[in-house]
Every structure is written in C-alpha cells, then in structure tokens.
Design a protein around this motif. Structure first.
Motif, PDB file in Angstrom:
ATOM      1  N   PRO A 262      39.426  10.725  22.687  1.00 51.43           N
ATOM      2  CA  PRO A 262      38.408  11.305  21.803  1.00 51.43           C
ATOM      3  C   PRO A 262      38.754  11.180  20.317  1.00 51.43           C
ATOM      4  O   PRO A 262      37.873  11.340  19.474  1.00 51.43           O
ATOM      5  CB  PRO A 262      38.362  12.773  22.231  1.00 51.43           C
ATOM      6  N   LEU A 263      40.028  10.891  20.018  1.00 51.21           N
ATOM      7  CA  LEU A 263      40.455  10.722  18.625  1.00 51.21           C
ATOM      8  C   LEU A 263      40.757   9.252  18.328  1.00 51.21           C
ATOM      9  O   LEU A 263      41.581   8.953  17.470  1.00 51.21           O
ATOM     10  CB  LEU A 263      41.699  11.583  18.348  1.00 51.21           C
ATOM     11  N   TRP A 264      40.070   8.360  19.007  1.00 49.40           N
ATOM     12  CA  TRP A 264      40.378   6.932  18.918  1.00 49.40           C
ATOM     13  C   TRP A 264      40.325   6.420  17.479  1.00 49.40           C
ATOM     14  O   TRP A 264      41.255   5.756  17.019  1.00 49.40           O
ATOM     15  CB  TRP A 264      39.405   6.137  19.785  1.00 49.40           C
ATOM     16  N   PHE A 265      39.256   6.709  16.764  1.00 50.27           N
ATOM     17  CA  PHE A 265      39.115   6.191  15.404  1.00 50.27           C
ATOM     18  C   PHE A 265      40.246   6.708  14.520  1.00 50.27           C
ATOM     19  O   PHE A 265      40.842   5.956  13.747  1.00 50.27           O
ATOM     20  CB  PHE A 265      37.758   6.577  14.818  1.00 50.27           C
ATOM     21  N   ARG A 266      40.555   7.971  14.633  1.00 50.16           N
ATOM     22  CA  ARG A 266      41.635   8.541  13.830  1.00 50.16           C
ATOM     23  C   ARG A 266      42.985   7.955  14.233  1.00 50.16           C
ATOM     24  O   ARG A 266      43.839   7.698  13.380  1.00 50.16           O
ATOM     25  CB  ARG A 266      41.635  10.069  13.972  1.00 50.16           C
ATOM     26  N   PHE A 267      43.186   7.768  15.523  1.00 49.84           N
ATOM     27  CA  PHE A 267      44.452   7.217  15.987  1.00 49.84           C
ATOM     28  C   PHE A 267      44.657   5.795  15.460  1.00 49.84           C
ATOM     29  O   PHE A 267      45.735   5.448  14.962  1.00 49.84           O
ATOM     30  CB  PHE A 267      44.485   7.221  17.514  1.00 49.84           C
TER      31      PHE A 267
ATOM     32  N   LEU B 134      58.230   9.565  20.824  1.00 52.20           N
ATOM     33  CA  LEU B 134      57.334  10.376  19.994  1.00 52.20           C
ATOM     34  C   LEU B 134      56.607  11.433  20.823  1.00 52.20           C
ATOM     35  O   LEU B 134      55.392  11.372  21.027  1.00 52.20           O
ATOM     36  CB  LEU B 134      56.329   9.467  19.272  1.00 52.20           C
ATOM     37  N   ASP B 135      57.352  12.426  21.277  1.00 47.17           N
ATOM     38  CA  ASP B 135      56.698  13.540  21.961  1.00 47.17           C
ATOM     39  C   ASP B 135      55.735  14.250  21.024  1.00 47.17           C
ATOM     40  O   ASP B 135      54.719  14.802  21.453  1.00 47.17           O
ATOM     41  CB  ASP B 135      57.736  14.533  22.476  1.00 47.17           C
ATOM     42  N   ASP B 136      56.026  14.215  19.698  1.00 43.11           N
ATOM     43  CA  ASP B 136      55.174  14.912  18.737  1.00 43.11           C
ATOM     44  C   ASP B 136      53.869  14.175  18.451  1.00 43.11           C
ATOM     45  O   ASP B 136      53.033  14.667  17.689  1.00 43.11           O
ATOM     46  CB  ASP B 136      55.929  15.199  17.437  1.00 43.11           C
ATOM     47  N   VAL B 137      53.680  13.020  19.074  1.00 43.61           N
ATOM     48  CA  VAL B 137      52.380  12.346  19.038  1.00 43.61           C
ATOM     49  C   VAL B 137      51.733  12.369  20.423  1.00 43.61           C
ATOM     50  O   VAL B 137      50.559  12.705  20.563  1.00 43.61           O
ATOM     51  CB  VAL B 137      52.504  10.886  18.546  1.00 43.61           C
ATOM     52  N   LEU B 138      52.509  12.034  21.445  1.00 44.64           N
ATOM     53  CA  LEU B 138      51.942  11.973  22.795  1.00 44.64           C
ATOM     54  C   LEU B 138      51.462  13.339  23.277  1.00 44.64           C
ATOM     55  O   LEU B 138      50.372  13.455  23.855  1.00 44.64           O
ATOM     56  CB  LEU B 138      52.975  11.409  23.774  1.00 44.64           C
ATOM     57  N   VAL B 139      52.249  14.384  23.053  1.00 43.04           N
ATOM     58  CA  VAL B 139      51.847  15.724  23.510  1.00 43.04           C
ATOM     59  C   VAL B 139      50.518  16.158  22.877  1.00 43.04           C
ATOM     60  O   VAL B 139      49.594  16.550  23.594  1.00 43.04           O
ATOM     61  CB  VAL B 139      52.961  16.756  23.241  1.00 43.04           C
ATOM     62  N   PRO B 140      50.378  16.094  21.547  1.00 41.45           N
ATOM     63  CA  PRO B 140      49.076  16.495  20.975  1.00 41.45           C
ATOM     64  C   PRO B 140      47.923  15.581  21.371  1.00 41.45           C
ATOM     65  O   PRO B 140      46.787  16.056  21.521  1.00 41.45           O
ATOM     66  CB  PRO B 140      49.325  16.479  19.461  1.00 41.45           C
ATOM     67  N   MET B 141      48.190  14.287  21.552  1.00 35.92           N
ATOM     68  CA  MET B 141      47.096  13.405  21.970  1.00 35.92           C
ATOM     69  C   MET B 141      46.634  13.752  23.376  1.00 35.92           C
ATOM     70  O   MET B 141      45.441  13.667  23.693  1.00 35.92           O
ATOM     71  CB  MET B 141      47.551  11.946  21.890  1.00 35.92           C
TER      72      MET B 141
ATOM     73  N   VAL C 113      46.732  16.768  24.580  1.00 35.67           N
ATOM     74  CA  VAL C 113      45.976  18.017  24.390  1.00 35.67           C
ATOM     75  C   VAL C 113      44.534  17.691  23.993  1.00 35.67           C
ATOM     76  O   VAL C 113      43.579  18.267  24.532  1.00 35.67           O
ATOM     77  CB  VAL C 113      46.655  18.900  23.324  1.00 35.67           C
ATOM     78  N   ALA C 114      44.375  16.770  23.039  1.00 36.79           N
ATOM     79  CA  ALA C 114      43.033  16.379  22.604  1.00 36.79           C
ATOM     80  C   ALA C 114      42.243  15.753  23.743  1.00 36.79           C
ATOM     81  O   ALA C 114      41.029  15.977  23.871  1.00 36.79           O
ATOM     82  CB  ALA C 114      43.138  15.414  21.427  1.00 36.79           C
ATOM     83  N   ALA C 115      42.930  14.980  24.581  1.00 33.67           N
ATOM     84  CA  ALA C 115      42.260  14.340  25.714  1.00 33.67           C
ATOM     85  C   ALA C 115      41.770  15.368  26.727  1.00 33.67           C
ATOM     86  O   ALA C 115      40.849  15.089  27.503  1.00 33.67           O
ATOM     87  CB  ALA C 115      43.208  13.351  26.387  1.00 33.67           C
ATOM     88  N   GLN C 116      42.376  16.559  26.715  1.00 37.28           N
ATOM     89  CA  GLN C 116      41.933  17.639  27.602  1.00 37.28           C
ATOM     90  C   GLN C 116      40.858  18.519  26.962  1.00 37.28           C
ATOM     91  O   GLN C 116      40.506  19.568  27.489  1.00 37.28           O
ATOM     92  CB  GLN C 116      43.144  18.496  28.008  1.00 37.28           C
ATOM     93  N   GLY C 117      40.365  18.083  25.797  1.00 41.69           N
ATOM     94  CA  GLY C 117      39.233  18.760  25.178  1.00 41.69           C
ATOM     95  C   GLY C 117      39.577  19.875  24.216  1.00 41.69           C
ATOM     96  O   GLY C 117      38.688  20.624  23.798  1.00 41.69           O
ATOM     97  N   LYS C 118      40.852  19.998  23.833  1.00 42.24           N
ATOM     98  CA  LYS C 118      41.265  21.044  22.906  1.00 42.24           C
ATOM     99  C   LYS C 118      41.625  20.442  21.545  1.00 42.24           C
ATOM    100  O   LYS C 118      41.988  19.273  21.431  1.00 42.24           O
ATOM    101  CB  LYS C 118      42.473  21.806  23.455  1.00 42.24           C
ATOM    102  N   ARG C 119      41.533  21.284  20.520  1.00 40.66           N
ATOM    103  CA  ARG C 119      41.865  20.837  19.164  1.00 40.66           C
ATOM    104  C   ARG C 119      43.370  20.882  18.925  1.00 40.66           C
ATOM    105  O   ARG C 119      44.099  21.683  19.518  1.00 40.66           O
ATOM    106  CB  ARG C 119      41.171  21.709  18.120  1.00 40.66           C
ATOM    107  N   VAL C 120      43.816  20.019  18.012  1.00 37.58           N
ATOM    108  CA  VAL C 120      45.200  20.034  17.525  1.00 37.58           C
ATOM    109  C   VAL C 120      45.112  20.298  16.026  1.00 37.58           C
ATOM    110  O   VAL C 120      44.517  19.496  15.293  1.00 37.58           O
ATOM    111  CB  VAL C 120      45.900  18.691  17.793  1.00 37.58           C
ATOM    112  N   VAL C 121      45.677  21.405  15.565  1.00 36.89           N
ATOM    113  CA  VAL C 121      45.488  21.789  14.170  1.00 36.89           C
ATOM    114  C   VAL C 121      46.828  21.892  13.442  1.00 36.89           C
ATOM    115  O   VAL C 121      47.906  21.883  14.046  1.00 36.89           O
ATOM    116  CB  VAL C 121      44.711  23.122  14.051  1.00 36.89           C
ATOM    117  N   PHE C 122      46.727  22.003  12.133  1.00 35.64           N
ATOM    118  CA  PHE C 122      47.879  22.040  11.232  1.00 35.64           C
ATOM    119  C   PHE C 122      47.922  23.408  10.558  1.00 35.64           C
ATOM    120  O   PHE C 122      46.914  23.868  10.034  1.00 35.64           O
ATOM    121  CB  PHE C 122      47.723  20.924  10.201  1.00 35.64           C
TER     122      PHE C 122
END
Length: 376
Positions: free
Chosen positions: A282-287, A219-226, A228-237
């Motif tokens: 930083p997105l623990w609850f959502r994850f 799941l690169d499409d989950v690990l890569v954005p996570m 990104v979020a861990a580096q302090g940036k947003r992941v948007v749709f």
C-alpha cells in the motif's frame, strides 16, 4: 549517439529531481493540505523492551541505566537482551544488573540480529514491543510518547526521533544536515499517512502485528513497519520520543556501517519481493521514491555527468550542468585537502552528499559479493 545522451541526461535529471526535491515537496504538501492527525491517548499497556547486542560492553551499563529511567510503571515492563556472539563482557555486565525485569540470552555463536530478535520476542509478554539498540540513550518520556500514538487504533507502529550529539567535524556536521533533511521527510510522511521505515534506535509496534523476521534480515526497521502497513495499519513518527547517538566524525568511520545498512535495502527486496508490487504494497509509491530511487542516485549522478559531458558543446545549459557536477567534486577534494575549510556549509554538505552516494554505490557491490550481511 546525441539522442541517447539527451535521453539519459534528461531522464537522470528528472529522477534525481524527484528523489531529492519532488518527492519531499509532494509529501510536505500532502501533510499541509490533507493531514491525517493521530488520535493520541494516554494509555499504559504492558511493554516488552527487546534489544540485540554484539560486543556492546562500552554501552550496556549506560543503556540499562537509560531504560531504568523511563517514565513508565516499572511493573508493566519486561526487558530481554539477546547477546549475539559477544566476546567481551557484555553478557556478564548485563547479568550483573539488579533489575529483576531483565532477561539475558547468551548465544555464543553469531547468528545475526534477526534471529536474536525473533528468539527474544518469543520470551516476552508485553502487548507492545519496544525495539532499541544498545548505543543510544533514551529520553525518560520516550516510551510514554510512543505508546500514546498506539492509543489510536489505526496506528500499528511508531518510530522515535534520533538526535546526533557531539557533532564536531565538518563531515559529521554534513551528515547531521542530511539526517535532519531525512527526518523532515519522515515527519511529512507521518502527517500525511505512513512513514517508510523507522529508526532502529527506537520504535514500538503492537505485538499482535509482529511477524518473525527472515533469517539474516539487516533492516528490521524497514521490514517490520512495511509489514505493519501491509496489514492495514499506519506507521507514524513521534518527535517527542528521543534517542541520542554519536555520529562518525570521519568518512572512514562511517563507511562500514553505512555500506551494510544500504546493502540491506537490496537484501530487503530479495527477502520481500512483494514490496515491489503496487497491488500488495500500500506504500509502493513512497517506498520506490524514498528507498529504491535513493539507491540508484549515485548511478544517476554518474549518468548525468557523462551525458552532460557528451552534450557539453550542444548548449550552454549542458556545459553549466557539467561544470556544476565537476565543481562539486572539486569542493569535495578541497575539503579533504584543507580540513578546516570542510566546516563551511557548502563544503560540508558537498562532502556528506558525495560520501553517502559513494557508500550507496559500494553497497551494491558489497551485497553482490557477500550475502551474509546479517553478521553485523
């Protein structure tokens, strides 16, 4: 025994309600009450399009044509196609392309998607990486719409919207219904902060934020954005950036792909245990709400069915719940026995829900038996 059944019943019901109703409602309310708009800008950075392919001869011509039709300056794009152990004509077809921007990597032995993506990215030069799969055609404006979101310095990655076309069977219509439900959640997550994952069919990331994927990552499409979020940036749709795919018309056609994808969630925890740590993710609850509890849903449904069965005579409420769960199974059986009835909305939703959760349960067993999920 009654007390244990009571605890299992109510805890299972509460978690299921949170997964399918509570969490979606919560992020929807956050999006409505405290929206975080993206400051989109019309920018034109250099872009590297990266695609890993295994035996994609049926799709590669159409995919290359779709990439040529992107409404973006051609001189700002380079394309790297990594062919992973292809035994068909994918490599020769890709190399016959007259597009000088295309570089084809041929790996005779299957290595897995993650290894191919890492090697492909190493050859690119773009400020933005656009990841896509071979099956889906893209809208001409897809790249511009994705990149516009990266005009906001707080955004690190952006995913496009995957549409299903040629939705014929009742099962496909049911899956399409749940995919629309899933996209609604992603949209609300994006409007209120960051999404958990993107569609592997189409997503872009700032090159500076990309980190090589662990070997075998599914799941690169989950690990890569996570990351990104861990580096302090947003992941948007971005719903204006569209890709189109063909759904599976029958459960048997969907089974292998879905089990591999769902098992990839277990692998993800193995590869990146920091995702389970609230102080690091930083997105623990959502994850946890969006990903992990979804994996447990089939077991929670089973626990709820057994516990309400044991409490059947204790209160009409338990009898009603047990009857509803058994009734759902009977709807699935009816749809299988009488396929024309499977097109009715309640039945197609019930069938899709049943099979998606069945596949989730089977995914755990598949991962326990075979850790080499990365081999497509």
């Amino acid at each position: 025994m009654t007390h244990i059944a009571w605890f299992i019943c109510w805890s299972s019901a509460a978690l299921l309600a949170h997964v399918f109703i509570g969490y979606p409602l919560l992020v929807w309310m956050q999006a409505r009450l405290r929206p975080l708009p993206v400051a989109r800008r019309a920018i034109l950075p250099t872009v590297s399009i990266v695609m890993a392919v295994h035996d994609g001869e049926r799709f590669i011509r159409a995919k290359l044509a779709s990439l040529r039709q992107l409404d973006y300056p051609a001189e700002l794009i380079d394309i790297v196609i990594a062919c992973d152990g292809c035994h068909d004509t994918t490599v020769t077809t890709a190399r016959r392309s007259t597009d000088p921007r295309v570089t084809v990597l041929d790996f005779p032995n299957r290595r897995g998607k993650a290894a191919c993506l890492n090697d492909a990215v190493a050859l690119t030069r773009g400020e933005v990486l656009l990841f896509t799969d071979v099956r889906q055609k893209l809208s001409p404006v897809a790249l511009k719409e994705l990149v516009a979101n990266l005009g906001d310095p707080t955004v690190g990655a952006v995913g496009g919207e995957l549409h299903m076309e040629n939705v014929r069977s009742g099962f496909a219509q049911g899956v399409d219904f749940y995919w629309r439900y899933e996209k609604g959640i992603r949209h609300a997550e994006s409007l209120s902060g960051s999404t958990i994952g993107v569609s592997g069919a189409l997503y872009a990331i700032r090159r500076s934020l990309f980190q090589p994927l662990p070997a075998g990552t599914v799941l690169d499409d989950v690990l890569v954005p996570m990351r990104v979020a861990a580096q302090g940036k947003r992941v948007v749709f971005e719903p204006k950036a569209m890709a189109w795919d063909q759904p599976s018309q029958l459960p048997e056609e969907e089974r292998r792909r879905k089990i591999r994808t769902l098992a990839g969630n277990y692998q993800l925890i193995q590869l990146a245990p920091w995702l389970l740590a609230p102080w690091r993710n930083p997105l623990w609850f959502r994850f946890v709400s969006h990903k992990l509890l979804r994996l447990f849903a089939p077991w929670l449904i089973l626990a709820l069915t057994v516990s309400t069965g044991l409490l059947f005579t204790r209160h009409p409420m338990y009898a009603l719940a047990f009857g509803g769960l058994i009734g759902g199974l009977l709807l699935v059986a009816l749809a299988r026995l009488q396929p024309p009835l499977g097109r009715l909305l309640p039945l197609r939703i019930a069938v899709a829900f049943f099979y998606l959760n069945l596949f989730a349960a089977q995914a755990l067993l598949a991962f326990a038996r075979n850790r080499r999920l990365h081999l497509w």
